[in-house]
Design a protein around this motif. Structure first.
Motif, PDB file in Angstrom:
ATOM      1  N   ALA A 153      30.178  44.441  49.219  1.00  0.00           N
ATOM      2  CA  ALA A 153      30.659  44.456  50.594  1.00  0.00           C
ATOM      3  C   ALA A 153      32.127  44.839  50.674  1.00  0.00           C
ATOM      4  N   GLY A 154      32.902  44.476  49.655  1.00  0.00           N
ATOM      5  CA  GLY A 154      34.345  44.711  49.746  1.00  0.00           C
ATOM      6  C   GLY A 154      34.837  45.928  48.992  1.00  0.00           C
ATOM      7  N   CYS A 155      33.952  46.637  48.307  1.00  0.00           N
ATOM      8  CA  CYS A 155      34.366  47.781  47.502  1.00  0.00           C
ATOM      9  C   CYS A 155      34.855  48.924  48.386  1.00  0.00           C
ATOM     10  N   TYR A 176      36.385  51.010  42.325  1.00  0.00           N
ATOM     11  CA  TYR A 176      35.502  49.861  42.178  1.00  0.00           C
ATOM     12  C   TYR A 176      36.237  48.634  41.632  1.00  0.00           C
ATOM     13  N   VAL A 177      37.563  48.680  41.612  1.00  0.00           N
ATOM     14  CA  VAL A 177      38.334  47.556  41.084  1.00  0.00           C
ATOM     15  C   VAL A 177      37.979  46.283  41.838  1.00  0.00           C
ATOM     16  N   VAL A 178      37.746  45.208  41.094  1.00  0.00           N
ATOM     17  CA  VAL A 178      37.402  43.926  41.702  1.00  0.00           C
ATOM     18  C   VAL A 178      38.426  42.883  41.284  1.00  0.00           C
ATOM     19  N   GLU A 179      38.493  41.804  42.041  1.00  0.00           N
ATOM     20  CA  GLU A 179      39.484  40.763  41.769  1.00  0.00           C
ATOM     21  C   GLU A 179      38.905  39.581  41.017  1.00  0.00           C
ATOM     22  N   SER A 180      37.620  39.616  40.724  1.00  0.00           N
ATOM     23  CA  SER A 180      37.011  38.607  39.865  1.00  0.00           C
ATOM     24  C   SER A 180      35.936  39.297  39.051  1.00  0.00           C
ATOM     25  N   PRO A 210      36.281  47.620  36.715  1.00  0.00           N
ATOM     26  CA  PRO A 210      37.586  47.160  36.208  1.00  0.00           C
ATOM     27  C   PRO A 210      38.051  45.911  36.941  1.00  0.00           C
ATOM     28  N   VAL A 211      38.536  44.946  36.187  1.00  0.00           N
ATOM     29  CA  VAL A 211      39.034  43.691  36.747  1.00  0.00           C
ATOM     30  C   VAL A 211      40.558  43.714  36.702  1.00  0.00           C
ATOM     31  N   ARG A 212      41.186  43.429  37.818  1.00  0.00           N
ATOM     32  CA  ARG A 212      42.649  43.522  37.889  1.00  0.00           C
ATOM     33  C   ARG A 212      43.358  42.197  37.663  1.00  0.00           C
TER      34      ARG A 212
END
Length: 870
Positions: free
Chosen positions: A245-247, A259-263, A505-507
């Motif tokens: 939903a947030g991509c 596609y970077v995600v925060e978790s 990828p996780v930031r």
């Protein structure tokens, strides 16, 4: 194809799966066995509203596809028959009828398990038991059929399988008996002999699976023992919903950063995945019974836990809607059976013990995926006792309330940052000077957070697979003495990155939030390769050394390659497209789940899927979850010890290694970042043929070629310190110290240092001989043998002074063991059997322990090489 196009393509693909044509579950194919004496569901996909007819002998049934395209037609009970017949499926569409020939009617069993359960006859060829008799029976025992499901895992329970595999009839023909599963054959052949009824077995086995992987999500939802895991599972799936939903997929994007995600989006959840993908999709089938072959109880499990797990697995093998159903477990200690009698007894008694299906999965389970993140945090790569990189700007980052100010203070320097709209903040300290004096790093938000005992020096990655991860606790040569000596090196610090993978990828987040000061009580868990490297560098320079233990036993190279590295090599274009497609599939899955949640779905209801959800791309996963979150943390260089799991690839591995190096350098922001490779050690005896090429020889050649051709790389040759019986050599001191030689010369400017043994550079044919020239000769070439376990000790001159390990190729293409002698700075190779030589190989075989003895006077071994093309 850009990322947005890929998302659209996946959506079209999903739509086509449901509506392009009538399909049937892959559990149905030619050569199958249909169940006798019970109703037989046949199911598949079609256009919504499509009418489908199933016919077999004089029986038939019809069904209409529902709004989601699912159809299921149920044939009335069938009588047992060994006469081959045809199952047909027709529809309103113009496509030809689906017809499956050579179908029998009998009893069908579901069979599941891990490594032992998946044993094939080909695995047993060199064992002491003679299977020739069983293989010969395959042609005479009529009525045995197998469906070997393709190995798959899925995060979500799947109810429809389009591609389960194909049924086959066991045969002694080459290419068939080798793949035949041993235990199912023993059972089915004896069952047919006893009952005269055709017997089919549908397998759901997969090697190297823990028993928990075969537990159903329903068991997880209802068994209190899994409360914590089930909550984590729902949180994981909720993470996918948030990811989808947030991509933010940017138009024209050609990499994976949109596609970077925060978790973490973590597909390696070690529960239920085999059940979801291999057992759940076939449970509509009318099985006679089921057989579970568990793995033996590991030492860390209690007997109660082991028994409960197996009961839960067996309960999940009960067909849907069935009240009583026989499911039996094979004793895992009996990993070899010479007679099938005991297996057949499992189902010989009609009054055999029954199990009943467990309750449906709870749908109101709490989902804590939406819990708010902590108001303020600092990345876990920062902790007490850490080492910060000298001479480079040092970013410090974390999470905070949007628009709030964060200040970082260290060694009289400071930096400030404002958290952005998503709560990210990053304050960058100016370059720091080396300091072995403990200092405090302070991060000020609404309150202060401090990290104490912080040094400034050089930080190195210790990365790769098990030989990189191998610590003192695995058992090392002189390990106890070296552990005691660790008290002399308190300025070596280590942190171990948690094992995580991610499709995106996780930031934020990495490591485990703990740095340790290396000492007698703490060095046991440190990468031994990294520690001995750090010890030598610290001893000779005084520079504090921080080790980032970012390694994973058994891993291949691909998961550690960042996406940008894949684009360096043209041979990985297709892999890059598949990788982006996997990400697009994750977005689609997440978006569908998010929509269900918004519509009121709870728990597993939100994640119901009709096709297996299994990422096909293995690239980038460890990088995404372990290294990407820490790319802002400045480092000095990388130590890389890996290759066993990619054995056999040769030039392909060389390309992957170049992609790895280029990718790490780009992501870590240093195109000249030192990258030092450990060449794989001697392991296994090999064939003894003069041409060699067995064992790790191809991987070693790839490692040598890359190290010598890519700027600012080096290689530690270890063929002289391996162990033919152990893939994990216990002499890690020589490994680390040989890596340190490269760093001491090229990074720490120790001039006139010999960093390697002889490295092949060129050849010249001289009549009936070939002259080989080398780099890294040092004080001169030498014939000497090394004690593999002589950590830190020089080799000893060979008694007769003769060189060993050379082979030579003649004009006829044949290879011969060769005579070789040192001539100044070169080696002259010849053989009385070769008049017109073409090529030379040295130490190009599985193991060369005391069988290849060229080194330089500094005691460093020559690298294996071959002069002929790949």
């Amino acid at each position: 194809m850009n990322a947005r196009m890929l998302v659209a393509a996946v959506a079209v693909s999903i739509a086509m799966t449901a509506s392009a044509k009538v399909t049937v579950s892959g559990v149905f194919s030619k050569d199958m066995v249909l169940p006798r004496d019970r109703e037989v569901p046949v199911w598949g996909k079609a256009d919504p509203g499509e009418k489908v007819k199933v016919a077999f002998t004089d029986k038939s049934a019809t069904a209409t596809a529902d709004a989601d395209g699912n159809w299921c037609a149920t044939l009335p009970p069938l009588a047992a028959s060994s006469e081959p017949q045809v199952l047909t499926i027709t529809s309103q569409t113009s496509q030809p009828p689906l017809a499956f020939a050579n179908v029998l009617v009998g009893d069908v069993f579901l069979y599941a398990g891990s490594t032992a359960a998946d044993s094939r006859f080909s695995w047993e060829q060199e064992k002491k038991f003679d299977w020739a008799g069983e293989i010969g029976k395959m042609d005479s025992v009529k009525g045995v059929r197998f469906l070997m499901q393709r190995m798959a895992v899925s995060l979500v329970p799947t109810t429809y399988s389009v591609d389960a595999g194909a049924w086959f009839t066991p045969s002694s023909k080459p290419g068939i008996w080798q793949g035949c599963p041993i235990f199912p054959w023993l059972f089915a052949s004896a069952y047919v002999a006893k009952t005269s009824v055709p017997c089919g077995v549908v397998t759901a086995s997969m090697p190297w699976r823990q028993n928990e992987m075969f537990i159903s999500t329903a068991a997880m939802a209802t068994d209190p023992a899994y409360a914590k895991q089930f909550s984590a599972y729902l949180k994981l799936l909720g993470g996918f919903a948030g990811f989808g939903a947030g991509c933010k997929v940017k138009a024209g994007a050609s990499d994976d950063m949109p596609y970077v995600v925060e978790s973490r989006v973590e597909p390696n959840f070690n529960l239920a995945q085999n059940h979801n993908a291999m057992i759940r999709p076939v449970l509509k089938f009318a099985f006679k019974g089921a057989i579970w072959f568990p793995e033996p109880k590991e030492g860390w499990r209690s007997a109660d836990d082991y028994g409960r797990i197996n009961r839960d697995v067996m309960a999940g093998m009960v067909p849907l809607g069935v009240k009583e159903f026989p499911v039996f477990a094979i004793d895992p200690k009996k990993d070899r059976v010479e007679s099938a009698a005991e297996l057949v007894k499992l189902f010989a008694d009609a009054a055999a013990p029954k199990t009943v299906p467990i309750a449906a999965a709870k749908t109101a389970a709490d989902d804590d995926a939406a819990k708010p993140a902590e108001a303020f945090s600092v990345s876990k790569v920062f902790a007490d006792n850490m080492v910060l990189q000298r001479g480079k700007p040092v970013p410090v980052w974390g999470k905070a309330k949007p628009e709030t100010i964060v200040k970082v203070l260290f060694a009289g320097k400071s930096a400030t940052a404002k958290a952005n709209a998503t709560g990210d903040w990053c304050a960058t300290l100016p370059p720091l000077e080396m300091s072995a004096e403990p200092q405090v790093l302070t991060v000020v938000h609404q309150t202060s957070q401090t990290f104490s005992n912080v040094l400034v020096g050089d930080v190195w990655y210790a990365s790769g697979q098990s030989n990189a991860e191998m610590s003192f606790n695995w058992g090392l040569v002189d390990g106890d003495a070296d552990k005691a000596k660790a008290a002399e090196y308190p300025n070596i610090r280590h942190t171990k990155f948690d094992h995580w993978t991610s499709v995106a990828p996780v930031r934020f987040e990495s490591a485990n939030g703990e740095w340790t000061v290396c000492g007698p009580k703490t060095v046991g868990e440190v990468s031994a390769m990294g520690y001995f490297f750090a010890r030598k560098v610290n001893a000779e320079t005084g520079v504090p050394i921080g080790l980032l233990g970012c390694n994973w036993s058994g891993c291949r190279i691909e998961p550690f390659v960042p996406f940008c590295g894949m684009k360096v090599e043209g041979s990985f274009v297709n892999d890059a497209e598949k990788h982006l497609k996997s990400l697009a599939e994750a977005v689609e899955f997440g978006c569908r789940a998010a929509a269900r949640i918004k519509a009121g779905a709870k728990g597993l209801e939100a994640f119901a899927e009709e096709s297996p959800f299994s990422f096909t791309s293995q690239w980038c996963r460890q990088w995404n979850a372990m290294v990407e979150p820490a790319v802002r943390f400045p480092v000095k260089g990388v130590l890389w010890y890996q290759g066993c799991s990619n054995n056999g690839e040769g030039t392909l591995y060389a390309a992957k290694l170049r992609a790895l190096i280029a990718g790490w350098r780009e992501k870590l922001g240093d195109k000249e970042l030192p990258f030092y490779i450990v060449q794989l050690a001697s392991y296994q005896k090999g064939t003894g043929k003069p041409e060699g090429g067995d064992g790790f020889s191809g991987i070693r050649e790839a490692q040598r070629e890359v190290a010598m051709s890519v700027p600012n790389c080096g290689i530690a040759v270890t063929t002289d310190i391996g162990n033919e019986a152990d893939i994990h050599p216990k002499n890690k001191r020589d490994v680390g110290e040989r890596l340190a030689l490269w760093a001491l010369r090229d990074v720490y400017e120790k001039k006139n240092l010999v960093v390697s043994g002889p490295m092949y550079t060129s050849m010249k044919v001289e009549r009936a001989a070939i002259r080989i020239a080398f780099d890294h000769i040092g004080s001169g070439l030498w014939a000497a043998d090394k004690d593999p376990d002589g950590a830190g000790k020089m080799p000893v001159a060979t008694a007769d002074g003769k060189l060993k390990g050379f082979s030579i190729q003649g004009a006829d293409g044949k290879w011969h063991f060769a005579d070789a002698k040192i001539d100044g700075d070169t080696v002259v190779v010849s053989s009385p059997e070769v008049a017109d030589p073409k090529n030379v190989r040295y130490a190009y075989r599985a193991s060369v322990l005391k069988a290849a003895n060229l080194c330089n006077r500094e005691g460093l071994p020559a690298s294996p090489f071959k002069t002929d093309e790949w």
